[in-house]
Structure formats: structure tokens, C-alpha cells
Design a protein around this motif. Structure first.
Motif, PDB file in Angstrom:
ATOM      1  N   VAL A 240       0.836  -1.200   0.000  1.00  0.00           N
ATOM      2  CA  VAL A 240       0.000   0.000   0.000  1.00  0.00           C
ATOM      3  C   VAL A 240       0.872   1.251   0.000  1.00  0.00           C
ATOM      4  CG1 VAL A 240      -1.673   1.329   1.344  1.00  0.00           C
ATOM      5  CG2 VAL A 240      -1.989  -1.139   1.045  1.00  0.00           C
ATOM      6  N   LYS A 241       1.925   1.240   0.824  1.00  0.00           N
ATOM      7  CA  LYS A 241       2.806   2.411   0.878  1.00  0.00           C
ATOM      8  C   LYS A 241       3.489   2.645  -0.468  1.00  0.00           C
ATOM      9  CE  LYS A 241       6.236   4.772   3.727  1.00  0.00           C
ATOM     10  NZ  LYS A 241       7.042   5.308   2.626  1.00  0.00           N
ATOM     11  N   GLY A 415      -2.891  16.339   0.180  1.00  0.00           N
ATOM     12  CA  GLY A 415      -2.966  17.483   1.079  1.00  0.00           C
ATOM     13  C   GLY A 415      -1.663  17.825   1.771  1.00  0.00           C
ATOM     14  N   GLY A 416      -0.625  17.049   1.491  1.00  0.00           N
ATOM     15  CA  GLY A 416       0.677  17.329   2.076  1.00  0.00           C
ATOM     16  C   GLY A 416       0.943  16.658   3.399  1.00  0.00           C
ATOM     17  N   THR A 417       0.033  15.805   3.866  1.00  0.00           N
ATOM     18  CA  THR A 417       0.252  15.052   5.106  1.00  0.00           C
ATOM     19  C   THR A 417       1.222  13.911   4.828  1.00  0.00           C
ATOM     20  OG1 THR A 417      -1.975  15.566   5.903  1.00  0.00           O
ATOM     21  CG2 THR A 417      -0.842  13.674   6.914  1.00  0.00           C
ATOM     22  N   PRO A 418       2.283  13.771   5.619  1.00  0.00           N
ATOM     23  CA  PRO A 418       3.250  12.695   5.371  1.00  0.00           C
ATOM     24  C   PRO A 418       2.590  11.314   5.411  1.00  0.00           C
ATOM     25  CG  PRO A 418       4.138  14.274   6.926  1.00  0.00           C
ATOM     26  CD  PRO A 418       2.692  14.632   6.747  1.00  0.00           C
ATOM     27  N   VAL A 419       2.966  10.467   4.484  1.00  0.00           N
ATOM     28  CA  VAL A 419       2.505   9.077   4.457  1.00  0.00           C
ATOM     29  C   VAL A 419       3.670   8.215   4.918  1.00  0.00           C
ATOM     30  CG1 VAL A 419       1.680   7.190   3.004  1.00  0.00           C
ATOM     31  CG2 VAL A 419       0.838   9.520   2.622  1.00  0.00           C
ATOM     32  N   THR A 420       3.542   7.653   6.111  1.00  0.00           N
ATOM     33  CA  THR A 420       4.614   6.872   6.711  1.00  0.00           C
ATOM     34  C   THR A 420       4.183   5.421   6.852  1.00  0.00           C
ATOM     35  OG1 THR A 420       3.814   7.236   8.974  1.00  0.00           O
ATOM     36  CG2 THR A 420       5.330   8.896   8.040  1.00  0.00           C
TER      37      THR A 420
END
Length: 437
Positions: A240-241, A415-420
Motif C-alpha cells: 500500500v505504501k 494534502g501534504g500530510t506525510p505518508v509513513t
């Protein structure tokens, strides 16, 4: 990808329909009867550009069947937006057609209702034998270890489509064969308001198709051997990442694709805004949007390394349409004759050529039409490197739960939210909890 808008309500219907004895009774050992031997009702899925186009395509073929057998077929072409709900209503009420088309990812879920005729050895023999069909297509027709709930009718797989001019302008001579190369090429292509790869970030089924394949490449099935949800394994999280990172980290998917759900990525491709797209049988769509065949190329979907193949080199889910028979049909013999007709070598050539799909019948694939570059890639993928989505009763819940998690992660990325790794795992944990409720 013609059934991506289908409702995800099968699991609820399974529990209701389980108490309905196979959608009604009959007199034959198959659960149906021959009370109406001269008529059949058939629900066809909308495969062409419109309902009317499908009627025009199918009616002459049904007339041929009537001439051969004396059996008149009443045709109804059902839009994908309505088909699943219509089928679910029929499984509980018993008021359905004799023969119907279903999306192959629904097979195990509808099988669990007990409403569909099981295609055991005897029934397969009535249509020429199971070995006429490609193994991967039959594997998408029901739960492993049980007789399939349907017969493959039209088969599809994914390919990588690329814009030849955009590649040439970027100095790229060949399409990427690995994901690492796709990212390298993608960064060259993503400039001046144009982007490398298209996605349908708000389309739950499309999200599942892509992440399922990446999951296979990471050694994750999303379900354990007992059919229980297993969404938080290292492989599932990595898959998914990797997919969301094409937007979040690699910056090769436009942020606006997070909102796409109605094939807008194909329009962007046709307009030269996007250089690549992962899709099933896209040629007719490109032509309808003004692209010429020489404008685009087609290649197998990338793999981690080497070439597509089995197990971790899977590069497509098995896509397509299956044909099923309701067990309470009043023309069980005629229904099987109709399935035999529709899956005959000649009809498979006619229908699959028209619809741009791959025949799941081996002999029909020898027709030169299916050796065209696009169809050859789709055909070879289907035969050697495609895997069916999990054949479990709650597959539709899987599409909804994990597909929604991926949609939310794309929204974060846009939206610029980090995907970790942690945020991906948290979304998948939430999806798994939803499955267990």
C-alpha cells in the motif's frame, strides 16, 4: 474494469440468502427443472459503450442460438451500477434470470449464497470440459477446493500504456520493466505541468486491483489460509505504501488524481497530460478520445526485478466477466446449452473481438486478432503472470475496507500530510477492524 462502481453489499446478502434454499427448488439433480424448455432469460452486463450497443451486438448471436436450439432468449442488459444489487435481490427472492453475467471478483461471495449452479465435472462436461478454459480464469470463478460458481466468459488483465511522444521528448526509449525504473523515468516525465503516471485514487476497486498486485510482489495475500483478514502484514503495508508513495514520495502522480474515480486518468492520458496509465483493454477508450494507435504503446505491468511470472512476479489481477446459472432455473438443460454456445470457440472469437477482451477459451485465442500488440500483452499476462483476487465470501468488504484506506492515504498525500509506514499500518488496522465487525 467495467464493474468498478458496483455496490459492496454482498456479505450482508450472503447471511440473508444462506437461509434461502438455493434461491428456490427444482426437480433435477442440479436444483433446477425443465418446466420451460423453450425460453431463457439472460441478464448481460454492460460491456460496450452503451446499453443499446450491447443489444445490437448480442441480439444477432442470440438469434443464432435460437435457430440452433429452438430456445428463445429474453435479453436484458443491466448497467454495472445496478447489476450487483439486482443479483442480490434475486438471490433472496428467487425472482431472477436463468443465466446472468457477474463480475469475476464477486464469484466466491455469490457462491456463498447457494443460489448459483455449481460447475462440477458433470456440468463442465456438458459445455465441453473444464480444460477448454485458461486455468487462471477458472480460478477466479469461486472458492478454491469447491466447484466454481460460474464459467469464464470474457477475460481481461492489466497492462502499462504509455505515450510515445512524451517518452521520446524525455529521451526514454523503452517502457519501464521494473518499478524502480518506472520511478526514474517518472521523474523525467513529471515536469511542466505534466505527470508520469495516472491513478484513480478515489476508486475503491481500482485501489484494490493495484495494491493486491503489489501485495503479491511483496508476498502478501491480505487473507490467511483460513480466509481471515490479514491486512497489516509487513508485505501488505509495504504494498500500500509503495502505491501511495508514487504520489506522496516519488511525486510522479498528480495530487489531483486523489479525487479521480470515473476514469479521468484515461482522459488525462489521451490529452497528453499523463504519460502512463495502468489499465485493462484501453484501446477503444483512447480511440474514442481522439488518440491514434501509433500515439501510444503497451507493455507488461512492471515487477520488482526480472520478468513477469508466478508468485512474487505477479503483475495483474485476473479481471473479467463470468457467466452463471441460477439453480432455480426452469430450463436447466437450456441454460447449460446457452453457456456452451456463448463459450464456444466461434462465439468467443466474435464477442471478445467486439468487446476488446481476451477469450478465456484456449482455442479461441489462436485467432490472429488476439495477436495484436495490446491484446498479446493482455493475453500473455493472463496466461502467465495474473492471479485472482482472494476468493473469499467477504471479498467485497475487502474492496471497500482496504480500498477506502488507500483512498484516505491518497487524500493525505494530496494534502501534504506525510505518508509513513506507521500511518499506512494504522489505516489498514482500521480496515481490518471494519472487516471483523
Amino acid at each position: 474494469m467495467r464493474h468498478l462502481r458496483a455496490a459492496a453489499a454482498i456479505t450482508l446478502a450472503v447471511s440473508v440468502a444462506a437461509g434461502v434454499t438455493g434461491c428456490g427448488g427444482g426437480t433435477s439433480s442440479d436444483g433446477g427443472s425443465n418446466e420451460s424448455p423453450k425460453t431463457l432469460t439472460y441478464w448481460a452486463s454492460n460491456q460496450g459503450p452503451s446499453i443499446e450497443a450491447d443489444k445490437k451486438i448480442l441480439t444477432p448471436e442470440l438469434k443464432k442460438f435460437e435457430k440452433e436450439t429452438g430456445i428463445k432468449v429474453k435479453l436484458e442488459v443491466v448497467p454495472w451500477a445496478d447489476l450487483l444489487n439486482r443479483i442480490l435481490a434475486a438471490t433472496t427472492s428467487g425472482q431472477g434470470p436463468d443465466v446472468l453475467n457477474i463480475g469475476n471478483t464477486w464469484s466466491a461471495s455469490l457462491q456463498a449464497t447457494g443460489a448459483l449452479l455449481p460447475w462440477d465435472d458433470k456440468n463442465f462436461e456438458a459445455i465441453g470440459g473444464r480444460d477448454r478454459f485458461i486455468d487462471s480464469a477458472v480460478a477466479s470463478a469461486g472458492k478454491e477446493g469447491e466447484p466454481p460458481a460460474a464459467v469464464p466468459l470474457y477475460s481481461l488483465s492489466y497492462a502499462l500504456y504509455y505515450n510515445k511522444k512524451m517518452f521520446a521528448d524525455a529521451g526514454i526509449t523503452t517502457p519501464p520493466a521494473t518499478w524502480d525504473q518506472l520511478v526514474v523515468d517518472g521523474k523525467k516525465l513529471s515536469k511542466d505541468g505534466k505527470w508520469a503516471l495516472g491513478a484513480e485514487g478515489s476508486n475503491l476497486s481500482n485501489n484494490i486491483h493495484q495494491t493486491f498486485v503489489l501485495g503479491q510482489q511483496h508476498g502478501a495475500d491480505f487473507f490467511d489460509e483460513e480466509g481471515k483478514a490479514d491486512f497489516t502484514s509487513d508485505g501488505a503495508v509495504a504494498a500500500v505504501k509503495q502505491y501511495v508513495d508514487f504520489m506522496a514520495k516519488d511525486k510522479i502522480i498528480a495530487p489531483g488524481n486523489a479525487e479521480y474515480a470515473q476514469n479521468q486518468s484515461l482522459t488525462d492520458f489521451a490529452k497528453g497530460k499523463t504519460a502512463m496509465v495502468l489499465w485493462q483493454a484501453a484501446a477503444t477508450t483512447f480511440a474514442a478520445q481522439g488518440m491514434k494507435p501509433e500515439d501510444w504503446g503497451v507493455a507488461p505491468v512492471p515487477v520488482p526485478a526480472g520478468a513477469p511470472g508466478a508468485d512474487k512476479q505477479t503483475n495483474s489481477m485476473v479481471a473479467g466477466i463470468n457467466m452463471a446459472v441460477f439453480k432455480n432455473t426452469r430450463n436447466i438443460d437450456g441454460a447449460k446449452k446457452f453457456v456452451k454456445f456463448m463459450t464456444s470457440d466461434e462465439e468467443q472469437k466474435i464477442l471478445c473481438k467486439t468487446y476488446g477482451s481476451i477469450p478465456p477459451v484456449k482455442a479461441a485465442q489462436s485467432d490472429p486478432a488476439f495477436a495484436a500488440p495490446e491484446l498479446k500483452v493482455l493475453r500473455d499476462t493472463l496466461a502467465t503472470s495474473a492471479a485472482p483476487l482472494p476468493q473469499v465470501p467477504n471479498e467485497s468488504q475487502f474492496e471497500t475496507a482496504v480500498g477506502t484506506a488507500v483512498k484516505e492515504l491518497f487524500a493525505d498525500a494530496a494534502g501534504g500530510t506525510p505518508v509513513t509506514t506507521e500511518s499506512v499500518k494504522a489505516r489498514l488496522e482500521k480496515a481490518q477492524q471494519t472487516m471483523q465487525q
